[in-house]
Design a protein around this motif. Structure first.
Motif, short mmCIF file in Angstrom:
data_model
loop_
_atom_site.label_atom_id
_atom_site.label_comp_id
_atom_site.label_asym_id
_atom_site.label_seq_id
_atom_site.Cartn_x
_atom_site.Cartn_y
_atom_site.Cartn_z
N THR A 1 70.99 23.71 14.66
CA THR A 1 70.47 22.36 14.74
C THR A 1 70.69 21.67 13.41
O THR A 1 71.24 22.24 12.48
CB THR A 1 68.98 22.36 15.14
OG1 THR A 1 68.61 21.05 15.58
CG2 THR A 1 68.08 22.81 14.00
N LEU B 1 73.26 16.39 16.37
CA LEU B 1 72.15 17.28 16.69
C LEU B 1 70.82 16.75 16.15
O LEU B 1 69.83 17.47 16.11
CB LEU B 1 72.43 18.67 16.12
CG LEU B 1 73.57 19.41 16.81
CD1 LEU B 1 73.88 20.72 16.11
CD2 LEU B 1 73.26 19.64 18.28
N THR C 1 65.01 13.32 18.41
CA THR C 1 65.64 12.19 19.08
C THR C 1 65.03 10.93 18.47
O THR C 1 64.20 11.00 17.57
CB THR C 1 65.38 12.21 20.60
OG1 THR C 1 63.99 11.95 20.84
CG2 THR C 1 65.75 13.56 21.22
N HIS D 1 69.06 19.73 19.71
CA HIS D 1 68.64 18.66 18.82
C HIS D 1 67.38 19.04 18.04
O HIS D 1 66.49 19.72 18.55
CB HIS D 1 68.36 17.39 19.61
CG HIS D 1 69.60 16.75 20.15
ND1 HIS D 1 70.51 16.10 19.35
CD2 HIS D 1 70.08 16.65 21.42
CE1 HIS D 1 71.50 15.63 20.09
NE2 HIS D 1 71.27 15.96 21.35
N THR E 1 71.39 12.83 23.95
CA THR E 1 70.34 12.49 22.98
C THR E 1 69.03 12.09 23.64
O THR E 1 68.01 12.03 22.96
CB THR E 1 70.81 11.35 22.07
OG1 THR E 1 71.20 10.23 22.88
CG2 THR E 1 72.00 11.79 21.22
#
Length: 212
Positions: free
Chosen positions: A182, A17, A120, A117, A91
């Motif tokens: 997250t 995440l 990234t 997420h 991702t």
């Protein structure tokens, strides 16, 4: 689907995440995502959280909006990995959240699980500011049946990866509840994010979708 337990999820996937790679480039002091304060955690005493409103029938979620942290993102379906942990959105999709499709739908009686997420490799992602949410904040989930399930945040907590309270987060509920998850808990260059930020919320309203 009512009453479904999320006990099939054995643990969280902390690294999946959030990768933290961009923190190494930008510097953790200025780039780290906000973390919840102790004031946003569950209290051990005090008044009971209001019961909320009656549950909705099952309907898959299509979009989540959290006005106070400027989240407006579509949903995808999530399953489990081969090790039994919750899967994660791709991702390379920074503005996308995932819903655990084998569990409760948001607004239905039970505990609906949503993951996104925190970052990234290129920068902040959809749930970067999740730790900045405060009690009482509004979370809106647009559903396929044309309704918007409106949730109120009850608490925002952060847990170490080795002490994640599975039952507290994933356990069954007798009213419509929502969990937003997250990465969080600080960042280490060696091991990545140390834990998870989790938002606890319950259903407090329903309205028609303006998109219909």
């Amino acid at each position: 689907m009512r009453g479904f337990s999320n006990t099939a999820i054995t643990c969280t996937t902390v690294v999946a995440l959030g990768c933290g790679a961009w923190l190494l480039r930008s510097g953790t002091e200025h780039g780290a995502p906000p973390q919840p304060s102790a004031a946003q955690a569950h209290t051990r005493s005090g008044p009971e959280v209001p019961a909320g409103v009656p549950a909705l029938p099952p309907s898959p979620p299509e979009r989540v909006r959290i006005p106070s942290i400027r989240v407006n993102a579509p949903f995808m379906r999530l399953g489990l990995t081969a090790t039994g942990s919750l899967d994660a959105p791709p991702t390379n999709k920074e503005n996308l959240v995932g819903w655990y499709e084998a569990g409760t739908t948001p607004g239905e009686e039970g505990t609906a699980i949503v993951a996104g997420h925190v970052d990234t490799a290129d920068g902040p992602a959809v749930f970067y500011r999740l730790g900045a949410l405060a009690k009482g904040a509004r979370v809106e989930v647009e559903r396929r049946d044309g309704t918007v399930a409106v949730f109120s945040v009850d608490a925002v907590e952060v847990y170490d990866a080795h002490a994640f309270p599975d039952e507290k987060v994933y356990g069954a509920a007798d009213r419509p509840e929502l969990r937003l998850i997250t990465c969080g808990g600080g960042y280490s260059k060696r091991t990545g994010y140390r834990g998870n930020v989790v938002v606890f919320a319950h259903l407090t309203g329903v309205r028609p979708s303006s998109a219909r």
